[in-house]
Design a protein around this motif. Structure first.
Motif, PDB file in Angstrom:
ATOM      1  N   PRO A 110      -4.290  -0.556   9.449  1.00 12.86           N
ATOM      2  CA  PRO A 110      -3.403  -0.013   8.404  1.00 12.86           C
ATOM      3  C   PRO A 110      -3.182  -1.010   7.267  1.00 12.86           C
ATOM      4  CG  PRO A 110      -2.135  -0.619  10.355  1.00 12.86           C
ATOM      5  CD  PRO A 110      -3.590  -0.772  10.720  1.00 12.86           C
ATOM      6  N   LEU A 111      -3.463  -2.280   7.540  1.00  6.96           N
ATOM      7  CA  LEU A 111      -3.223  -3.386   6.611  1.00  6.96           C
ATOM      8  C   LEU A 111      -1.707  -3.520   6.370  1.00  6.96           C
ATOM      9  CD1 LEU A 111      -6.137  -2.733   4.056  1.00  6.96           C
ATOM     10  CD2 LEU A 111      -6.142  -4.285   6.022  1.00  6.96           C
ATOM     11  N   PRO A 112      -1.156  -4.676   6.087  1.00  9.39           N
ATOM     12  CA  PRO A 112      -1.874  -5.916   5.796  1.00  9.39           C
ATOM     13  C   PRO A 112      -2.421  -6.585   7.063  1.00  9.39           C
ATOM     14  CG  PRO A 112       0.492  -6.323   5.822  1.00  9.39           C
ATOM     15  CD  PRO A 112       0.311  -4.849   6.028  1.00  9.39           C
ATOM     16  N   GLN A 129       1.136   7.012   7.191  1.00 11.25           N
ATOM     17  CA  GLN A 129      -0.013   6.155   7.512  1.00 11.25           C
ATOM     18  C   GLN A 129      -0.935   6.915   8.466  1.00 11.25           C
ATOM     19  OE1 GLN A 129      -0.949   3.055   6.273  1.00 11.25           O
ATOM     20  NE2 GLN A 129      -2.840   3.484   7.392  1.00 11.25           N
ATOM     21  N   GLN A 140       3.607  -7.748  14.821  1.00  9.79           N
ATOM     22  CA  GLN A 140       4.694  -7.450  13.877  1.00  9.79           C
ATOM     23  C   GLN A 140       5.794  -8.521  13.946  1.00  9.79           C
ATOM     24  OE1 GLN A 140       4.724  -3.888  12.151  1.00  9.79           O
ATOM     25  NE2 GLN A 140       2.594  -4.565  12.492  1.00  9.79           N
ATOM     26  N   ARG A 158       4.386   0.626  14.490  1.00  9.16           N
ATOM     27  CA  ARG A 158       4.793   2.035  14.277  1.00  9.16           C
ATOM     28  C   ARG A 158       3.605   2.914  13.912  1.00  9.16           C
ATOM     29  NH1 ARG A 158       8.598   0.184   9.220  1.00  9.16           N
ATOM     30  NH2 ARG A 158       6.972  -0.583   7.843  1.00  9.16           N
ATOM     31  N   THR A 159       2.580   2.321  13.275  1.00  8.66           N
ATOM     32  CA  THR A 159       1.421   3.147  12.908  1.00  8.66           C
ATOM     33  C   THR A 159       0.700   3.621  14.174  1.00  8.66           C
ATOM     34  OG1 THR A 159      -0.165   1.321  12.754  1.00  8.66           O
ATOM     35  CG2 THR A 159       1.108   1.807  10.791  1.00  8.66           C
ATOM     36  N   ARG A 187       0.806  -1.227   0.000  1.00 10.37           N
ATOM     37  CA  ARG A 187       0.000   0.000   0.000  1.00 10.37           C
ATOM     38  C   ARG A 187       0.833   1.268   0.000  1.00 10.37           C
ATOM     39  NH1 ARG A 187      -2.841  -3.607   1.780  1.00 10.37           N
ATOM     40  NH2 ARG A 187      -0.953  -4.110   2.877  1.00 10.37           N
ATOM     41  N   THR A 188       1.788   1.342   0.925  1.00  7.53           N
ATOM     42  CA  THR A 188       2.497   2.607   1.091  1.00  7.53           C
ATOM     43  C   THR A 188       3.239   2.952  -0.190  1.00  7.53           C
ATOM     44  OG1 THR A 188       2.708   2.141   3.431  1.00  7.53           O
ATOM     45  CG2 THR A 188       4.118   3.864   2.553  1.00  7.53           C
ATOM     46  N   HIS A 240       5.450   6.013  11.502  1.00  5.50           N
ATOM     47  CA  HIS A 240       4.928   5.851  10.138  1.00  5.50           C
ATOM     48  C   HIS A 240       3.977   7.028   9.892  1.00  5.50           C
ATOM     49  CE1 HIS A 240       3.618   4.233   6.454  1.00  5.50           C
ATOM     50  NE2 HIS A 240       3.382   2.978   6.786  1.00  5.50           N
ATOM     51  N   ARG A 262      -1.690  -5.650  13.209  1.00  7.56           N
ATOM     52  CA  ARG A 262      -1.052  -6.957  13.040  1.00  7.56           C
ATOM     53  C   ARG A 262       0.061  -7.105  14.070  1.00  7.56           C
ATOM     54  NH1 ARG A 262       3.700  -8.194   9.949  1.00  7.56           N
ATOM     55  NH2 ARG A 262       4.028  -5.964   9.615  1.00  7.56           N
ATOM     56  N   ARG A 299      11.520   3.904   3.271  1.00  6.82           N
ATOM     57  CA  ARG A 299      11.127   2.943   4.325  1.00  6.82           C
ATOM     58  C   ARG A 299      12.371   2.137   4.675  1.00  6.82           C
ATOM     59  NH1 ARG A 299       5.966  -0.970   4.431  1.00  6.82           N
ATOM     60  NH2 ARG A 299       5.094   1.027   5.065  1.00  6.82           N
TER      61      ARG A 299
HETATM   62  C1  NCD Z   1       1.956  -0.937   8.237  1.00  5.58           C
HETATM   63  C2  NCD Z   1       3.453  -0.786   8.367  1.00  5.58           C
HETATM   64  O1  NCD Z   1       4.194  -0.989   7.408  1.00  5.58           O
HETATM   65  O2  NCD Z   1       3.861  -0.424   9.467  1.00  5.58           O
HETATM   66  N1  NCD Z   1       1.546  -1.155   6.905  1.00  5.58           N
HETATM   67  C3  NCD Z   1       1.288  -0.079   6.100  1.00  5.58           C
HETATM   68  O3  NCD Z   1       2.164   0.696   5.812  1.00  5.58           O
HETATM   69  N2  NCD Z   1       0.032   0.119   5.689  1.00  5.58           N
HETATM   70  C4  NCD Z   1       1.362  -1.904   9.179  1.00  5.58           C
HETATM   71  C5  NCD Z   1       1.900  -3.301   9.205  1.00  5.58           C
HETATM   72  O4  NCD Z   1       2.789  -3.672   8.436  1.00  5.58           O
HETATM   73  O5  NCD Z   1       1.387  -4.068  10.016  1.00  5.58           O
END
Ligand code: NCD
Length: 316
Positions: free
Chosen positions: A262-264, A132, A226, A162-163, A51-52, A129, A224, A101
């Motif tokens: 934030p997905l995934p 996000q 991590q 981090r989100t 996504r990002t 993040h 999620r 990133r």
């Molecule tokens: C998040 C991330 O990368 O921190 N994903 C994202 O950028 N949408 C969340 C995650 O990976 O769980």
């Protein structure tokens, strides 16, 4: 030169201006199709992303700009031992703005020290993040028409997520926010995040049960666990399924409560929730492109001539 390394880099008034611009772009995308013509965004992603990265790329392309980057960390000179500082000194010769990133906390900060183009942190380790978070607050703002006075449940991996850290930073600056932190003991939010809530005079409580707090929430922000940040797999396996949101658990929720992620997602939201009236995580992902378009324009100083001069108020 402005960078976005942590959400601290943006005042709340600037975030609100970005939200107005993001909304305007979403409503009138055609008006922005030439705004970044002949400008280039480099995406330096040293960690997996869907996504990002794609939303950054889509954002720049829809602004009339172009994008460059490498497919994965393995395809970059980082594997030969090149430092972040050297990489940035070189990439800025080819690009006008850089989204990075990196698995190491602070790497985008180091990049910014050596950059003469704007650096955007697209996720640094288990730290921050900020883009996000812009996506998240745009989703919240579009839903409730405000950021103030909301009770937000943050559920899952609050230690490495981090989100969550970035979202707490912004929402704890909004009057009347109340946080309910739902996590296993081993995945509690770090002290610096809790300090931020306290410093801003906001309330928080901790809970080990999603069901117990469900009726109080305006937003349930699922995360999620991590896996990639754990020191051993056994701990991950022990903790990964602690909180799983399914339809029965939503029964006691307010009708207006929204579920974000934030997905995934892995297991933490049952797919049966996707068709619930509470689910907003795919809408949230949609906001990501528009708010990144707004951010890119602001950091590039391309806001002049934009509809209603919204970005003129950004002062970036
Ligand atoms: C998040 C991330 O990368 O921190 N994903 C994202 O950028 N949408 C969340 C995650 O990976 O769980």
């Amino acid at each position: 030169m402005r960078h976005l390394i942590t959400p601290h880099d943006l005042a709340l008034s600037e975030i609100q201006a970005l939200l107005r611009l993001g909304d305007d772009i979403m409503e009138h995308p055609g008006d922005y199709g030439d705004s970044a013509r002949r400008l280039k965004l480099a995406t330096l992603f040293y960690e997996p992303s869907t996504r990002t990265r794609l939303s950054f790329e889509a954002a720049m392309l829809e602004l009339g700009g172009s994008v460059l980057g490498f497919a994965s960390q393995d395809a970059s000179s980082a594997v030969k031992g090149e430092s972040v500082a050297d990489t940035i000194r070189m990439v800025q010769c080819y690009a006008d703005i850089i989204a990075m990133r990196h698995p190491k906390e602070g790497a985008p900060y180091v990049a910014a020290q050596h950059a003469n183009v704007p650096i955007i942190n697209a996720g640094d380790g288990g730290h921050n993040h900020p883009t996000q978070t812009l996506t998240d607050v745009m989703t919240i703002h579009r839903e409730f028409g405000r950021l103030e006075g909301l009770t937000i449940g943050l559920c899952g991996d609050l230690k490495f997520g981090r989100t969550v850290h970035s979202l707490v930073n912004v929402m704890s600056r909004c009057a009347g926010t109340r946080f309910i932190l739902i996590s296993p003991k081993d995945l509690r939010a770090p002290d610096y995040v809790l300090d931020e809530i306290r410093r801003n005079g906001r309330a928080y409580e901790e809970s080990r049960s999603m069901e117990a707090v469900m009726p109080e929430l305006d937003v349930l922000y699922m995360t999620r666990v991590q896996r990639e940040r754990f020191f051993n797999e056994a701990d991950y396996v022990r903790l990964k399924d602690t909180f799983i949101l399914d339809v029965p658990k939503l029964e006691s929720a307010k009708a207006s409560m929204i579920v974000m992620h934030p997905l995934p997602r892995v297991n933490e939201i049952s797919v049966t929730v996707d068709s619930s009236l509470h689910a907003r995580y795919f809408e949230q992902a949609r906001c990501g492109k528009y708010i990144r378009m707004a951010l890119i324009l602001a950091l590039l100083g391309k806001e002049s001539g934009i509809r209603e001069q919204e970005a003129g108020k950004l002062c970036i």
